[in-house]
Design a protein around this motif. Sequence first.
Motif, short mmCIF file in Angstrom:
data_model
loop_
_atom_site.label_atom_id
_atom_site.label_comp_id
_atom_site.label_asym_id
_atom_site.label_seq_id
_atom_site.Cartn_x
_atom_site.Cartn_y
_atom_site.Cartn_z
N ASN A 235 8.32 31.54 -27.94
CA ASN A 235 8.73 30.12 -27.98
C ASN A 235 9.96 29.87 -27.13
OD1 ASN A 235 10.28 31.72 -29.68
ND2 ASN A 235 10.70 30.06 -31.13
N LEU A 236 10.21 30.70 -26.15
CA LEU A 236 11.39 30.52 -25.32
C LEU A 236 11.19 29.40 -24.31
CD1 LEU A 236 12.46 34.20 -24.48
CD2 LEU A 236 13.54 32.63 -26.09
N GLN A 237 12.09 28.41 -24.31
CA GLN A 237 12.02 27.36 -23.29
C GLN A 237 12.29 27.94 -21.91
OE1 GLN A 237 10.93 24.44 -23.52
NE2 GLN A 237 10.87 24.09 -25.73
N ARG A 238 13.11 28.99 -21.85
CA ARG A 238 13.39 29.62 -20.56
C ARG A 238 12.10 30.15 -19.92
NH1 ARG A 238 17.67 31.57 -17.62
NH2 ARG A 238 19.14 30.84 -19.18
N LYS A 239 11.22 30.67 -20.75
CA LYS A 239 9.94 31.16 -20.24
C LYS A 239 9.12 30.02 -19.65
CE LYS A 239 5.77 33.63 -21.72
NZ LYS A 239 5.07 34.29 -22.86
N VAL A 240 9.14 28.87 -20.32
CA VAL A 240 8.41 27.69 -19.82
C VAL A 240 9.00 27.25 -18.48
CG1 VAL A 240 7.82 25.28 -20.29
CG2 VAL A 240 7.79 26.97 -22.15
N VAL A 241 10.32 27.20 -18.40
CA VAL A 241 10.98 26.80 -17.16
C VAL A 241 10.66 27.80 -16.05
CG1 VAL A 241 13.22 26.50 -16.03
CG2 VAL A 241 12.82 25.51 -18.29
N GLY A 242 10.65 29.08 -16.38
CA GLY A 242 10.32 30.09 -15.38
C GLY A 242 8.92 29.92 -14.83
N GLU A 243 7.99 29.59 -15.71
CA GLU A 243 6.61 29.35 -15.25
C GLU A 243 6.54 28.12 -14.37
OE1 GLU A 243 4.56 29.17 -18.95
OE2 GLU A 243 4.44 31.36 -19.18
N MET A 244 7.34 27.10 -14.69
CA MET A 244 7.38 25.90 -13.86
C MET A 244 7.88 26.24 -12.45
SD MET A 244 9.89 22.58 -14.23
CE MET A 244 11.27 23.54 -13.58
N LEU A 245 8.95 27.01 -12.36
CA LEU A 245 9.50 27.38 -11.06
C LEU A 245 8.51 28.24 -10.28
CD1 LEU A 245 13.20 28.21 -12.04
CD2 LEU A 245 12.31 26.10 -11.03
N TRP A 248 5.93 26.01 -8.77
CA TRP A 248 6.45 25.33 -7.58
C TRP A 248 6.40 26.25 -6.36
CZ3 TRP A 248 11.62 22.70 -9.54
CH2 TRP A 248 11.27 21.59 -10.33
N GLU A 249 6.81 27.48 -6.55
CA GLU A 249 6.87 28.40 -5.41
C GLU A 249 5.48 28.73 -4.89
OE1 GLU A 249 8.90 30.58 -2.51
OE2 GLU A 249 9.59 29.08 -3.96
N ARG A 250 4.51 28.83 -5.79
CA ARG A 250 3.13 29.07 -5.34
C ARG A 250 2.61 27.90 -4.52
NH1 ARG A 250 2.52 31.10 -10.64
NH2 ARG A 250 1.66 29.08 -11.30
N GLU A 251 2.88 26.69 -4.98
CA GLU A 251 2.36 25.50 -4.32
C GLU A 251 3.16 25.11 -3.08
OE1 GLU A 251 2.14 22.38 -7.18
OE2 GLU A 251 0.98 23.57 -8.63
N HIS A 252 4.46 25.41 -3.10
CA HIS A 252 5.34 25.04 -2.00
C HIS A 252 6.26 26.22 -1.66
CE1 HIS A 252 4.08 20.85 -2.66
NE2 HIS A 252 4.31 21.06 -3.94
N GLN A 300 10.31 19.25 6.29
CA GLN A 300 9.38 19.74 5.29
C GLN A 300 9.90 21.02 4.66
OE1 GLN A 300 5.42 20.38 6.69
NE2 GLN A 300 4.61 20.96 4.69
N ARG A 301 10.47 21.90 5.49
CA ARG A 301 11.10 23.12 5.00
C ARG A 301 12.37 23.33 5.79
NH1 ARG A 301 6.60 27.70 5.16
NH2 ARG A 301 8.29 28.90 4.22
N GLU A 302 13.49 23.27 5.10
CA GLU A 302 14.77 23.35 5.79
C GLU A 302 14.92 24.68 6.52
OE1 GLU A 302 19.34 23.04 4.43
OE2 GLU A 302 17.97 21.45 3.83
N PHE A 303 14.43 25.74 5.90
CA PHE A 303 14.31 27.01 6.59
C PHE A 303 13.25 27.81 5.87
CE2 PHE A 303 16.75 29.39 3.45
CZ PHE A 303 17.57 28.42 2.92
N LEU A 304 12.70 28.80 6.53
CA LEU A 304 11.57 29.53 6.00
C LEU A 304 11.94 30.28 4.73
CD1 LEU A 304 10.10 30.97 9.30
CD2 LEU A 304 9.33 28.98 8.02
N SER A 305 10.94 30.50 3.90
CA SER A 305 11.16 31.24 2.66
C SER A 305 11.37 32.71 2.96
CB SER A 305 9.96 31.07 1.73
OG SER A 305 10.06 31.88 0.60
N GLY A 306 12.24 33.34 2.20
CA GLY A 306 12.43 34.78 2.34
C GLY A 306 13.87 35.16 2.49
N VAL A 307 14.19 36.40 2.12
CA VAL A 307 15.59 36.84 2.13
C VAL A 307 16.15 36.98 3.54
CG1 VAL A 307 15.50 38.03 -0.07
CG2 VAL A 307 14.81 39.23 1.99
N GLN A 308 15.29 36.99 4.57
CA GLN A 308 15.82 37.07 5.92
C GLN A 308 16.73 35.90 6.23
OE1 GLN A 308 12.75 37.65 5.06
NE2 GLN A 308 12.18 39.65 5.84
N GLU A 309 16.49 34.75 5.59
CA GLU A 309 17.31 33.58 5.87
C GLU A 309 18.52 33.48 4.96
OE1 GLU A 309 13.92 33.21 5.38
OE2 GLU A 309 13.51 33.23 7.51
#
Length: 314
Positions: A235-245, A248-252, A300-309
């Motif tokens: 019942n952790l709300q943090r778990k719900v928020v984590g799934e939301m994030l 988002w990352e999968r879709e965008h 659309q994307r300020e900079f590419l995803s990934g730790v290189q940036e």
Amino acid sequence: MPQTALTPSDPTTVTPTAAAPTAAAHTPLAETTRRLAPIVRAAGQAVSDYRMIESGDRVMVCLSGGKDSYTLLDVLLHLQRKAPVPFEIIAVNLDQGQPGFPTDVLPRYLSALGVPHSLIRQDTYRVVKEKTPAGKTTCALCSRLRRGALYRHAREIGATKIALGHHRDDILETLFMNLFFGARLKAMPPKLQSDDGTNVVIRPLAYVPEADIIRYAQARAFPIIPCNLCGSQENLQRKVVGEMLAGWEREHPGRLTNIARALTRVTPSHLMDPSLFDFASLSVTPAEGDRAFDPDEYPQREFLSGVQELDMLG
């Protein structure tokens, strides 16, 4: 004599901890090294940006037995070998009295690595179970008790820094937890003075996406110790928020990187907190007009995803 801050190491020379006794035999060393490289690069940047580690520091690394803290230890051991400044590493685990807790796993693991370590025993598990009403989450009380025990031990061993394994996604989850349920803009800082004023807490993995840690932990086959308190709560709300994030990352792809960067680029005059900006004194003839207008169009994307940036952060 002034202290010198640790700076990021050369990512091309990253190597996993050579003496680690539990590295997965089926994962080639080259692949393990490849998975560690972006983590070290991002962590080194965070350490440099926030001056987390300086010459002569004694860093107490808090190990929970989870993937994040194991990865944190590997990263700090690498930086210790490559950094231009000397610092000590002391690993600490808190045995909270959980039934069936394997007290031999971490000491054996750390002894094989040759890392100085200690095991603190404090029965916080019983206290949390007794004090937490049925159906309520245990995180707040457990965290407070655990924090007190670690702060006290840090003072006893003369640690100058306490290193925790929170990563980028933990920080973003905290941001949205506070936004949704606390009505405040507050995240988890990469470096802070402890609430008792006697310790400095650092989070070297602050720029590191959890996905990178998961991939590295799979390659290293760490001896994971599950938590019977927070890990068993559905019942952790943090778990719900984590799934939301995560959604988002999968879709965008790249969205979480942009949110993390936004935490480093705050414009107080365009929020609504009068304690951060003197709205009351504004007049029709300001000494200097508003210079913080938003552009008409957002990229659309300020900079590419990934730790290189991530070296752009800060």
